[in-house]
Design an enzyme around this catalytic site. Structure first.
Site, short mmCIF file in Angstrom:
data_model
loop_
_atom_site.label_atom_id
_atom_site.label_comp_id
_atom_site.label_asym_id
_atom_site.label_seq_id
_atom_site.Cartn_x
_atom_site.Cartn_y
_atom_site.Cartn_z
N CYS A 18 13.74 -68.60 -11.60
CA CYS A 18 12.77 -67.99 -11.14
C CYS A 18 12.95 -66.38 -10.82
CB CYS A 18 12.11 -68.61 -9.71
SG CYS A 18 11.63 -70.17 -9.84
N THR A 19 14.16 -66.00 -10.65
CA THR A 19 14.40 -64.88 -10.08
C THR A 19 14.49 -64.04 -11.29
OG1 THR A 19 15.98 -65.64 -8.41
CG2 THR A 19 16.52 -63.34 -9.16
#
Ligand code: BEZ
Length: 216
Positions: free
Chosen positions: A46-47
């Site tokens: 997600c980052t």
């Protein structure tokens, strides 16, 4: 993929975001929106994805398209996470709002659930100015999305909409490449729509269904 899908109106939910709270239809009004979900904050894939979206934000802006993220944590967590996202992807600025969904109440209503895991997914809806879904991707949490493909698919949608769906884009199409003429368009209509001309592929079947036009 149960739940809302292509052609459905996204429910007009009131959402809490890192920018302000709003109703989804107010955000969608008068432009196209890419709405994309994430399983949770401070997770590796997600980052990288949110960082890539931040890096591509100007590409979406140039096309008049808004971004709207969602992650299954609360606003404070999102705000604490953003410096990590921007630090990991140089040149990225998270200028778009991120919806908070700490209790995972929003993702089922937006059909952003992984049915195998019965939990959050990497879903992405392209929403038109009419608040209807025009395209959806559904990836499991283990597979990060390809933002070049998001942009490419969006360019195809915008091109088809510009030509009132009388054209379509072929495999691996990119802007400035030729398009194909929709099978619903007769040769007579195609001659009027494409005065610059079009080419009909000569195929073994001798059926003239694959017609290519340059619209750039
Ligand atoms: C991630 O973003 O890296 C991730 C999130 C949930 C499950 C697996 C990976």
């Amino acid at each position: 993929m149960p739940g809302i899908t292509l052609g459905d109106t996204v429910p007009n939910l009131e959402v809490e975001t890192t920018h302000k709270n709003f109703k989804l239809h107010d955000y969608f009004a008068d432009s196209w929106t890419v709405l994309f979900s994430h399983p949770g904050d401070f997770t590796p894939v997600c980052t990288t994805e949110l960082g890539a979206m931040g890096k591509y934000a100007h590409e979406f802006e140039q096309r008049g398209v808004k971004l709207l993220g969602l992650s299954c944590d609360d606003i404070q967590s999102h705000k604490d996470w953003i410096p990590d996202i921007e630090a990991f992807t140089p040149g990225s600025k998270v200028t778009y709002p991120i919806i908070a969904d700490p209790n995972k109440e929003i993702i089922p209503q937006l059909n952003m659930i992984d049915p195998i895991e019965n939990g959050p997914s990497r879903a992405l809806h392209v929403v038109g100015p009419d608040c209807k879904i025009k395209l959806s991707f559904l990836y499991p949490s283990t597979t990060g999305r390809n933002m070049d493909e998001v942009l490419r698919a969006l360019d195809s949608l915008l091109m088809a909409a510009k030509h009132k769906n009388k054209i379509a884009t072929p495999v691996n199409w990119k802007p400035d490449e030729p398009v194909v003429i929709s099978p619903a368009v007769s040769d007579e209509e195609a001659k009027k729509l494409f005065p610059q001309g079009f080419k009909t592929a000569k195929l073994p079947s001798k059926k003239g269904y694959l017609r290519v036009a340059d619209v750039s």
